[in-house]
Scaffold this active site. Structure first.
Site, mmCIF file in Angstrom:
data_model
loop_
_atom_site.group_PDB
_atom_site.id
_atom_site.type_symbol
_atom_site.label_atom_id
_atom_site.label_comp_id
_atom_site.label_asym_id
_atom_site.label_seq_id
_atom_site.Cartn_x
_atom_site.Cartn_y
_atom_site.Cartn_z
ATOM 1 N N HIS A 100 -16.868 -46.762 83.222
ATOM 2 C CA HIS A 100 -17.131 -45.801 82.137
ATOM 3 C C HIS A 100 -16.873 -46.438 80.782
ATOM 4 O O HIS A 100 -15.741 -46.770 80.435
ATOM 5 C CB HIS A 100 -16.246 -44.561 82.308
ATOM 6 C CG HIS A 100 -16.614 -43.435 81.374
ATOM 7 N ND1 HIS A 100 -17.780 -42.704 81.505
ATOM 8 C CD2 HIS A 100 -15.986 -42.909 80.289
ATOM 9 C CE1 HIS A 100 -17.835 -41.781 80.561
ATOM 10 N NE2 HIS A 100 -16.759 -41.885 79.798
ATOM 11 N N HIS A 116 -18.276 -46.384 76.455
ATOM 12 C CA HIS A 116 -19.147 -46.037 75.328
ATOM 13 C C HIS A 116 -19.029 -47.234 74.387
ATOM 14 O O HIS A 116 -18.129 -47.287 73.542
ATOM 15 C CB HIS A 116 -18.678 -44.775 74.608
ATOM 16 C CG HIS A 116 -18.451 -43.589 75.518
ATOM 17 N ND1 HIS A 116 -19.491 -42.857 76.042
ATOM 18 C CD2 HIS A 116 -17.320 -43.028 75.996
ATOM 19 C CE1 HIS A 116 -19.001 -41.879 76.798
ATOM 20 N NE2 HIS A 116 -17.680 -41.962 76.787
ATOM 21 N N GLN A 122 -18.210 -47.346 70.548
ATOM 22 C CA GLN A 122 -16.911 -46.872 70.051
ATOM 23 C C GLN A 122 -15.935 -48.014 69.764
ATOM 24 O O GLN A 122 -14.870 -47.808 69.189
ATOM 25 C CB GLN A 122 -16.305 -45.850 71.019
ATOM 26 C CG GLN A 122 -17.101 -44.543 71.038
ATOM 27 C CD GLN A 122 -16.527 -43.476 71.959
ATOM 28 O OE1 GLN A 122 -15.414 -43.604 72.442
ATOM 29 N NE2 GLN A 122 -17.300 -42.433 72.210
ATOM 30 N N ARG A 150 -12.503 -36.965 67.615
ATOM 31 C CA ARG A 150 -13.943 -36.867 67.851
ATOM 32 C C ARG A 150 -14.706 -36.771 66.524
ATOM 33 O O ARG A 150 -15.773 -37.375 66.385
ATOM 34 C CB ARG A 150 -14.249 -35.643 68.731
ATOM 35 C CG ARG A 150 -15.654 -35.674 69.304
ATOM 36 C CD ARG A 150 -15.960 -34.446 70.107
ATOM 37 N NE ARG A 150 -16.110 -33.267 69.252
ATOM 38 C CZ ARG A 150 -16.789 -32.170 69.606
ATOM 39 N NH1 ARG A 150 -17.340 -32.083 70.807
ATOM 40 N NH2 ARG A 150 -16.891 -31.145 68.787
ATOM 41 N N TYR A 186 -25.072 -42.097 74.977
ATOM 42 C CA TYR A 186 -25.560 -40.822 74.429
ATOM 43 C C TYR A 186 -26.134 -40.904 73.022
ATOM 44 O O TYR A 186 -26.506 -39.890 72.440
ATOM 45 C CB TYR A 186 -24.482 -39.740 74.500
ATOM 46 C CG TYR A 186 -23.169 -40.014 73.806
ATOM 47 C CD1 TYR A 186 -23.014 -39.773 72.446
ATOM 48 C CD2 TYR A 186 -22.074 -40.478 74.528
ATOM 49 C CE1 TYR A 186 -21.795 -40.001 71.825
ATOM 50 C CE2 TYR A 186 -20.855 -40.705 73.914
ATOM 51 C CZ TYR A 186 -20.719 -40.468 72.562
ATOM 52 O OH TYR A 186 -19.519 -40.687 71.955
ATOM 53 N N HIS A 213 -23.771 -34.747 79.948
ATOM 54 C CA HIS A 213 -22.547 -35.098 79.213
ATOM 55 C C HIS A 213 -21.322 -34.357 79.714
ATOM 56 O O HIS A 213 -20.281 -34.961 79.991
ATOM 57 C CB HIS A 213 -22.743 -34.838 77.709
ATOM 58 C CG HIS A 213 -21.563 -35.217 76.886
ATOM 59 N ND1 HIS A 213 -20.488 -34.383 76.708
ATOM 60 C CD2 HIS A 213 -21.249 -36.348 76.220
ATOM 61 C CE1 HIS A 213 -19.569 -34.986 75.964
ATOM 62 N NE2 HIS A 213 -20.033 -36.184 75.660
ATOM 63 N N HIS A 268 -18.682 -36.161 82.299
ATOM 64 C CA HIS A 268 -17.317 -35.866 81.860
ATOM 65 C C HIS A 268 -16.926 -34.502 82.445
ATOM 66 O O HIS A 268 -17.661 -33.528 82.255
ATOM 67 C CB HIS A 268 -17.250 -35.733 80.333
ATOM 68 C CG HIS A 268 -17.480 -37.001 79.579
ATOM 69 N ND1 HIS A 268 -18.326 -37.080 78.498
ATOM 70 C CD2 HIS A 268 -16.944 -38.240 79.720
ATOM 71 C CE1 HIS A 268 -18.313 -38.311 78.005
ATOM 72 N NE2 HIS A 268 -17.487 -39.040 78.733
ATOM 73 N N HIS A 292 -12.794 -38.514 84.170
ATOM 74 C CA HIS A 292 -11.515 -37.898 83.750
ATOM 75 C C HIS A 292 -10.966 -36.962 84.840
ATOM 76 O O HIS A 292 -9.982 -37.289 85.473
ATOM 77 C CB HIS A 292 -11.605 -37.174 82.402
ATOM 78 C CG HIS A 292 -12.107 -38.037 81.288
ATOM 79 N ND1 HIS A 292 -11.451 -39.189 80.898
ATOM 80 C CD2 HIS A 292 -13.215 -37.949 80.491
ATOM 81 C CE1 HIS A 292 -12.123 -39.762 79.902
ATOM 82 N NE2 HIS A 292 -13.200 -39.039 79.656
ATOM 83 N N ASP A 351 -13.729 -46.627 78.683
ATOM 84 C CA ASP A 351 -14.122 -45.458 77.900
ATOM 85 C C ASP A 351 -14.254 -45.720 76.395
ATOM 86 O O ASP A 351 -15.239 -46.284 75.950
ATOM 87 C CB ASP A 351 -13.116 -44.329 78.211
ATOM 88 C CG ASP A 351 -13.603 -42.954 77.761
ATOM 89 O OD1 ASP A 351 -14.712 -42.862 77.211
ATOM 90 O OD2 ASP A 351 -12.876 -41.961 77.950
HETATM 91 ZN ZN LIG Z 1 -16.372 -40.877 77.987
#
Ligand SMILES: [Zn+2]
Length: 477
Positions: free
Chosen positions: A63, A65, A68, A93, A132, A236, A263, A300, A351
């Site tokens: 997992h 992203h 980020q 966020r 995403y 998502h 998620h 998660h 993540d």
């Molecule tokens: Zn995530």
């Protein structure tokens, strides 16, 4: 690809759950493990002696992203951005969104290369990218709606990692929630448009023109044309994807044999909103609607009652824990002991990339339970290492995760004289690696028989870091 058969000769080789000495890992010219043999049985192959090294299967990061990575170090202070009394996942966020809205396709490529480079340097050989970012900054679709997904895949190809591109479905901000303008890059509100885009992305990895040297082969499952890049779907969350849309995506995945990642229950608020909308928790909703299966990975799955776990286990679905991110965001502690007790396979992800070190995720999975339960040795060392390897491969439909004949030669080596593990015996080496290995001890990383990291250095490290430094400067100054 290696030009001829290669025999790798480390001091210790991790096979079938233990370290063995006096074994050679032999791979053929296509990068597949052809046999594991005694060194004196190796003659025709090119011999590569790996002195003072232990060799282990490459780790699978289920997992990520990747973009980020630009946020690292920039959210570790108290904010005055909102009226919230405390900083939380939700204030973080907002900051993540403010970066996400500003990245160009080229920025996403540079940030992804940086994240993937760091993964490679830590012994990761395959990644599941939960992707995403689809639209341009003002919310319109690019001429190619998969432009950004392809930039991420190109970055993985450059670094040499295998990638499962898990294309995210994102329909709304939430139940009875006003649209958040910062989410316009994610949203495809019509499931048919989303599935059309998935279909064309699947078709693009089948095209030999997508990546040089990649041949089309429609016979492989999981929407993949090769073992280097393939596609999965990722609704998502129950917050962002309403039930009818979710059913449509999962029906499609079942029909086309695609992996599904989602998620689930990362934050208590997500659980209460789901109860308000559907009268059921996210896990109960997924289960009662028959949306869970062996192809499903719940990412998660923290705020889940022990009572819900046995039936989740019967569905065959997996859980992906991301402990370094979960501790960073104050998400909570995944009840890994309960999942293990009921036979739910668990894998790991980095993540948000607050840190990229899958072994740190493995040890935190255990350490969080120790702190919570005031106990020691809750999970076994081998279980923890399996989370970082074979279980991750299963979750993504990736090749590898173990060193066996017929599997690709995806592996990493560690320096047995590195101060972080020096003095470990054959029997306690795995525990030393899982609990204390420094990333600096990772010396060689090989994917499909091809070295991507040698002597702790990646082949394109300097250029990737330089471009990323420039990106950060432009983005934040
Ligand atoms: Zn995530």
């Amino acid at each position: 690809m290696p030009e001829k058969n290669i025999a790798w000769l480390p001091d210790l080789l991790y096979v079938a759950g233990r370290f063995e000495s006096d074994l050679a890992l032999v791979c053929d010219a296509s990068g597949i493990i052809s046999r594991i043999a005694r060194p004196d049985e190796v003659s025709d192959e090119k011999r590569v002696r790996l002195s003072r090294r232990a060799l282990l299967p490459g780790m699978i990061n289920a997992h990520s992203h990747a973009f980020q990575r630009v946020l690292r170090g920039r959210t570790e202070y108290r904010t005055r951005l909102t009226s919230a009394a405390r900083d939380s996942f939700w204030t973080w966020r907002e900051m993540m969104y403010s970066a996400a809205t500003r990245l160009t396709p080229e920025n996403i490529y540079d940030a992804s290369r940086m994240a993937f480079l760091e993964m490679a340097l830590s012994g990761i050989t395959a990644v599941g990218e939960f992707h995403y970012l689809h639209n341009a900054a003002e919310g319109r679709s690019y001429d190619d709606p998969n432009l950004l997904a392809k930039e991420v895949m190109r970055a993985a190809g450059e670094v040499g990692l295998r990638i499962a591109l898990l294309r995210v479905a994102y329909a709304r901000s939430g139940f009875q929630t006003d649209a958040n303008p910062k989410q316009i890059r994610f949203i495809e509100s019509d499931p048919e448009v989303y599935l059309e885009n998935v279909e064309s992305l699947v078709a693009s990895v089948r095209s030999p023109t997508v990546r040089e040297g990649q041949l089309a082969n429609d016979a492989l499952p999981n929407g993949r044309a090769s073992d280097t890049a393939w596609i999965g779907v990722a609704p998502h969350s129950v917050r962002a994807v309403p039930l009818a849309y979710l059913r449509r995506v999962i029906d499609y995945a079942n029909l086309h044999n695609l992996k599904v990642h989602m998620h689930v229950a990362e934050q208590p608020v997500e659980v209460s909103a789901c109860i308000e909308e559907y009268g059921r928790t996210p896990i109960a909703l997924l289960e009662s609607e028959a949306l869970l299966s062996e192809r499903f990975t719940a990412v998660h799955a923290i705020h889940v009652t022990p009572k819900a776990i046995p039936s989740f286990a019967r569905s065959g679905a997996m859980v992906c824990a991301c402990p370094t991110t979960e501790r960073n965001l104050g998400d909570g502690v995944v009840p890994a002991d309960e999942y293990f007790k009921h036979g739910v396979p668990m894998c790991l992800g980095t993540d948000s990339h607050a840190q990229i070190d899958l072994l740190e995720d493995a040890r935190e999975l255990e350490y969080h339970l120790r702190l919570q339960k005031l106990e020691r040795a809750v999970l076994s060392v081998m279980e923890l290492f399996d989370c970082a390897t074979i279980n991750g491969a299963r979750s993504l439909g990736a090749p590898g995760g173990a060193l066996e004949t017929g599997m690709p030669a995806d592996f990493f080596t560690v320096d047995l004289d590195d101060p972080s593990i020096a003095g470990a015996s054959k029997d306690d080496l795995l525990a030393s690696i899982v609990f204390t290995l420094s990333r600096a001890a990772v010396r060689e990383v090989v994917v499909g028989g091809k070295p991507i990291v040698s002597e702790g250095q990646h082949l394109i490290q300097e250029e990737v870091v330089e471009r990323f430094n420039q990106l950060q400067k432009n983005l934040w100054s």
